[in-house]
Design a protein around this motif. Structure first.
Motif, PDB file in Angstrom:
ATOM      1  N   LEU A 101     -43.053  84.247  10.885  1.00  0.00           N
ATOM      2  CA  LEU A 101     -43.515  83.165  11.743  1.00  0.00           C
ATOM      3  C   LEU A 101     -44.734  83.667  12.689  1.00  0.00           C
ATOM      4  CD1 LEU A 101     -42.896  80.574  13.725  1.00  0.00           C
ATOM      5  CD2 LEU A 101     -41.883  82.175  15.204  1.00  0.00           C
ATOM      6  N   VAL A 102     -45.698  82.829  12.589  1.00  0.00           N
ATOM      7  CA  VAL A 102     -47.224  83.284  12.804  1.00  0.00           C
ATOM      8  C   VAL A 102     -47.266  82.750  14.347  1.00  0.00           C
ATOM      9  CG1 VAL A 102     -49.699  83.637  12.615  1.00  0.00           C
ATOM     10  CG2 VAL A 102     -48.211  83.856  10.608  1.00  0.00           C
ATOM     11  N   LEU A 103     -47.555  83.485  15.335  1.00  0.00           N
ATOM     12  CA  LEU A 103     -47.664  83.003  16.621  1.00  0.00           C
ATOM     13  C   LEU A 103     -48.987  83.932  16.978  1.00  0.00           C
ATOM     14  CD1 LEU A 103     -44.129  83.938  18.441  1.00  0.00           C
ATOM     15  CD2 LEU A 103     -44.970  81.581  17.282  1.00  0.00           C
ATOM     16  N   TYR A 104     -49.634  83.494  18.287  1.00  0.00           N
ATOM     17  CA  TYR A 104     -50.843  83.801  19.084  1.00  0.00           C
ATOM     18  C   TYR A 104     -50.671  84.457  20.219  1.00  0.00           C
ATOM     19  CZ  TYR A 104     -52.419  81.069  14.853  1.00  0.00           C
ATOM     20  OH  TYR A 104     -52.568  80.914  13.595  1.00  0.00           O
ATOM     21  N   PHE A 118     -38.508  74.200  15.185  1.00  0.00           N
ATOM     22  CA  PHE A 118     -39.365  74.305  14.138  1.00  0.00           C
ATOM     23  C   PHE A 118     -38.642  75.422  12.930  1.00  0.00           C
ATOM     24  CE2 PHE A 118     -43.113  77.057  12.532  1.00  0.00           C
ATOM     25  CZ  PHE A 118     -43.702  76.080  11.941  1.00  0.00           C
ATOM     26  N   LEU A 119     -37.953  76.601  13.345  1.00  0.00           N
ATOM     27  CA  LEU A 119     -37.186  77.187  12.534  1.00  0.00           C
ATOM     28  C   LEU A 119     -36.004  76.554  11.866  1.00  0.00           C
ATOM     29  CD1 LEU A 119     -37.044  80.504  14.761  1.00  0.00           C
ATOM     30  CD2 LEU A 119     -38.227  80.347  12.631  1.00  0.00           C
ATOM     31  N   ILE A 174     -49.527  77.845  14.417  1.00  0.00           N
ATOM     32  CA  ILE A 174     -48.063  78.295  14.334  1.00  0.00           C
ATOM     33  C   ILE A 174     -47.578  77.992  13.089  1.00  0.00           C
ATOM     34  CG2 ILE A 174     -46.019  78.411  15.259  1.00  0.00           C
ATOM     35  CD1 ILE A 174     -47.051  78.088  18.029  1.00  0.00           C
ATOM     36  N   MET A 175     -47.181  79.072  12.424  1.00  0.00           N
ATOM     37  CA  MET A 175     -46.763  78.653  10.841  1.00  0.00           C
ATOM     38  C   MET A 175     -45.655  79.481  10.552  1.00  0.00           C
ATOM     39  SD  MET A 175     -50.463  78.447   8.611  1.00  0.00           S
ATOM     40  CE  MET A 175     -49.872  77.256   7.388  1.00  0.00           C
ATOM     41  N   LEU A 176     -44.917  79.027   9.568  1.00  0.00           N
ATOM     42  CA  LEU A 176     -43.644  79.720   9.189  1.00  0.00           C
ATOM     43  C   LEU A 176     -43.697  79.735   7.555  1.00  0.00           C
ATOM     44  CD1 LEU A 176     -40.731  80.983   9.738  1.00  0.00           C
ATOM     45  CD2 LEU A 176     -40.145  78.581   9.668  1.00  0.00           C
ATOM     46  N   LEU A 200     -56.092  81.035   7.494  1.00  0.00           N
ATOM     47  CA  LEU A 200     -54.621  81.277   7.183  1.00  0.00           C
ATOM     48  C   LEU A 200     -54.305  79.934   6.700  1.00  0.00           C
ATOM     49  CD1 LEU A 200     -51.737  82.571   7.583  1.00  0.00           C
ATOM     50  CD2 LEU A 200     -52.010  81.665   9.887  1.00  0.00           C
ATOM     51  N   THR A 201     -55.128  78.919   7.191  1.00  0.00           N
ATOM     52  CA  THR A 201     -54.530  77.479   6.795  1.00  0.00           C
ATOM     53  C   THR A 201     -54.777  77.018   5.308  1.00  0.00           C
ATOM     54  OG1 THR A 201     -56.891  77.229   7.558  1.00  0.00           O
ATOM     55  CG2 THR A 201     -55.056  76.563   9.090  1.00  0.00           C
ATOM     56  N   ASP A 202     -55.169  78.028   4.696  1.00  0.00           N
ATOM     57  CA  ASP A 202     -55.487  77.839   3.272  1.00  0.00           C
ATOM     58  C   ASP A 202     -54.274  77.967   2.443  1.00  0.00           C
ATOM     59  OD1 ASP A 202     -58.180  76.899   3.354  1.00  0.00           O
ATOM     60  OD2 ASP A 202     -58.878  78.790   2.297  1.00  0.00           O
ATOM     61  N   VAL A 203     -53.146  78.627   3.262  1.00  0.00           N
ATOM     62  CA  VAL A 203     -51.961  78.895   2.541  1.00  0.00           C
ATOM     63  C   VAL A 203     -51.428  77.600   2.418  1.00  0.00           C
ATOM     64  CG1 VAL A 203     -49.523  79.453   3.532  1.00  0.00           C
ATOM     65  CG2 VAL A 203     -51.055  81.172   3.533  1.00  0.00           C
ATOM     66  N   VAL A 204     -51.617  76.516   3.237  1.00  0.00           N
ATOM     67  CA  VAL A 204     -50.991  75.180   2.845  1.00  0.00           C
ATOM     68  C   VAL A 204     -51.352  74.600   1.302  1.00  0.00           C
ATOM     69  CG1 VAL A 204     -51.015  72.708   3.518  1.00  0.00           C
ATOM     70  CG2 VAL A 204     -51.045  74.640   5.210  1.00  0.00           C
ATOM     71  N   LYS A 205     -52.707  74.881   1.026  1.00  0.00           N
ATOM     72  CA  LYS A 205     -52.827  74.340  -0.059  1.00  0.00           C
ATOM     73  C   LYS A 205     -52.172  75.333  -1.357  1.00  0.00           C
ATOM     74  CE  LYS A 205     -57.576  72.494  -0.823  1.00  0.00           C
ATOM     75  NZ  LYS A 205     -58.647  73.156  -0.566  1.00  0.00           N
ATOM     76  N   LEU A 206     -51.998  76.607  -1.222  1.00  0.00           N
ATOM     77  CA  LEU A 206     -51.588  77.289  -2.129  1.00  0.00           C
ATOM     78  C   LEU A 206     -49.801  76.895  -2.310  1.00  0.00           C
ATOM     79  CD1 LEU A 206     -53.379  80.553  -1.090  1.00  0.00           C
ATOM     80  CD2 LEU A 206     -53.314  79.530  -3.363  1.00  0.00           C
ATOM     81  N   ALA A 207     -49.423  76.767  -1.057  1.00  0.00           N
ATOM     82  CA  ALA A 207     -47.874  76.122  -1.125  1.00  0.00           C
ATOM     83  C   ALA A 207     -47.710  74.968  -2.092  1.00  0.00           C
ATOM     84  CB  ALA A 207     -47.420  76.154   0.118  1.00  0.00           C
ATOM     85  N   ASN A 208     -48.381  74.070  -1.748  1.00  0.00           N
ATOM     86  CA  ASN A 208     -48.618  72.990  -2.460  1.00  0.00           C
ATOM     87  C   ASN A 208     -48.859  73.133  -4.045  1.00  0.00           C
ATOM     88  OD1 ASN A 208     -48.229  70.284  -1.146  1.00  0.00           O
ATOM     89  ND2 ASN A 208     -49.655  71.336   0.341  1.00  0.00           N
ATOM     90  N   ASP A 209     -49.710  74.016  -4.435  1.00  0.00           N
ATOM     91  CA  ASP A 209     -49.978  74.432  -5.766  1.00  0.00           C
ATOM     92  C   ASP A 209     -48.694  75.156  -6.431  1.00  0.00           C
ATOM     93  OD1 ASP A 209     -52.622  73.541  -5.447  1.00  0.00           O
ATOM     94  OD2 ASP A 209     -53.339  75.693  -5.092  1.00  0.00           O
TER      95      ASP A 209
END
Ligand code: UD1
Ligand code: MG
Length: 458
Positions: A101-104, A118-119, A174-176, A200-209
């Protein structure tokens, strides 16, 4: 699956205009980062990794000492090359068989309920993004969902065209994701974008791929995901947080004369029918019993006050134990080590330190009691001072049950006043005073006959 948490805390915080690193700026007297760490530990994370940068050593030192024995690790991000780069620094520290989990470090008020939801909504094998709808989404990454509601992409403001900028659902940051997935994807992220950063948000596209579903979970209350960048935002969140704590106190049954005028910098527990007047500050752990009344403008730190006691306005109370049916103030200062037994009274302009006041004993006016133990039903007259300090050492004063100290007396410690003793007003007591006797220690009053007042020469 174990939970690992990565907290991003490397940002400079230039807009704070402060020497103190941003994540050490206080909210309710506690560093922003500490709020996030406490939340992480309450989620039972097995590893908590803080990615630090600017002001790193100071952050590490100050925070570590607050969390002895916790599973907190520190990773330095030397250059702030983007959120994706920051999380990548933590990868070697993460457990393979876990979710991350990524927090700030500068987003202090995310609630346990929100994160637990969320979890739960994001299953292992999926990727999760916490989102929020904002009336003014300017500056945030926009959430792109497909017709089925799956998140396909996050587009940063600076990379977005006009159509995408109209989207009001934004990325909270915040991402998981499964840690193994992050380990596979993060090295693939490039900085080929408008800001030249590793997003970090580019992770979303990679997940979809990789056919990993990306679940977008919407937060109801934007305050929970609000970051702090300047002193105005810090003050705003402080007020929101105080309102939340005041609400909790009222739910617990306390009467707050004005919930907008109380500050809790720690925790307060209350019994039934407690009433707190305006402008009081509570720090550390404060416990109030049943029917405790706190007057306006009191500061109460790490203390307990038992049933039916009344603290009148303008008192400063620190590390003190106040028994039941006591009366304090107005304008009293109870310093560390003060203990009042039942029905004791400390009145205006009285200072106590390391002092026990027995049952029903009173020091009602203009007094200093330091390193003193009084028995029960003692009356300490106005202006009494214990001289407990010789410039090097502290000495004790002991006052027996039922003793009466006349006004304006000095008790030069170490000294003992016997039970039932009476000390004449204005005495300077340097030797023990017998019990049940009158002790007077002052120059005898004389009348000088023939003395004339000086007169001005004409
Ligand atoms: C980020 C998100 C954006 C989201 C917004 C929410 C990315 C690419 N964008 O944008 O989608 O809407 O947060 O506030 O993730 N940090 C580091 N190291 C770095 C960079 C950042 O530790 O190299 C930390 C910062 O201290 C800060 C946080 O990460 O606490 C976010 O960084 P910031 O640059 O403010 O992200 P945004 O551009 O606002
Ligand atoms: Mg940025």
């Amino acid at each position: 699956m174990d939970l690992n948490v990565v907290i991003l805390a490397a940002g400079k915080g230039t807009r704070m205009k402060s020497r103190l690193p941003k994540v050490l700026q206080p909210l309710a007297k506690k560093p922003l980062l500490s709020h996030v760490l406490q939340t992480s530990l309450r989620l039972n994370a097995t590893r908590v990794i803080v990615v630090y940068g600017h002001g790193g050593e100071q952050v590490k030192e100050q925070i570590s000492s607050q969390f002895p024995g916790s599973p907190i690790e520190w990773v330095e991000q030397r250059e702030q090359l983007g959120t994706g780069h920051a999380v990548k620094q933590a990868l070697p520290q993460l457990q393979d068989n876990s979710r991350t989990l990524v927090l700030y470090g500068d987003v202090p008020l995310t609630g346990d309920d929100t994160l637990n939801r969320f979890l739960n909504q994001v299953s292992p094998g999926q990727c999760g993004v916490l989102t929020v709808k904002l009336a003014n989404p300017k500056g945030y990454g926009r959430i792109i969902r497909d017709h089925a509601g799956v998140v396909r992409e996050i587009v940063e403001e600076k990379d977005a065209g006009d159509e995408i900028r109209k989207i009001c659902e934004v990325n909270t940051g915040i991402m998981l994701a499964d840690t193994l997935d992050l380990q596979a994807w993060l090295p693939k992220i490039t900085n080929n974008n408008a800001q030249g950063e590793y997003y970090l948000t580019d992770v979303v596209k990679l997940a979809n791929d990789h056919d990993v579903p990306v679940i977008g979970c919407l937060v109801d209350n934007p305050v929970e995901v609000e970051g702090v960048n300047d002193k105005r935002q810090l003050a705003r969140l402080e007020r929101m947080y105080q309102q939340q704590l005041a609400d909790e106190l009222m739910v617990a049954g306390a009467t707050l004369i004005d919930p907008a005028r109380i500050d809790i910098r720690g925790s307060v527990s209350v019994g039934q029918d407690c009433c707190i007047d305006i402008n009081c500050i509570f720090e550390g752990n404060v416990t109030l019993g049943d029917n405790v009344q706190i007057g306006a403008n009191c500061v109460i730190i790490n203390s307990s006050i038992a049933d039916n006691s009344v603290v009148k306005p303008y008192c400063h109370i620190e590390n003190a134990v106040i028994g039941a049916d006591c009366d304090v103030g107005p304008f009293a200062r109870l310093r560390p080590g003060t203990e009042m037994k039942e029905h004791a009274r400390i009145g205006n302009f009285v200072e106590t330190k390391n002092t026990v006041l027995g049952k029903g004993s009173k020091a009602n006016h203009l007094t200093y009691l330091g390193d003193t133990v009084t028995g029960d039903k003692v009356n300490v007259g106005a202006g009494t001072i214990t001289c407990n300090y010789d410039g090097v050492n502290k000495h004790k004063t002991i006052i027996g049950d039922g003793a009466f100290i006349g006004s304006n007396s000095s008790l030069v410690a170490p000294v003992e006043i016997g039970a039932g003793a009476t000390v004449g007003a204005g005495s300077t007591i340097t030797k023990d005073a017998d019990q049940n006797a009158l002790t007077v220690a002052r120059a005898k009053q004389i009348t000088v006959t023939g003395w004339k007042r000086p007169e001005k020469k004409k």
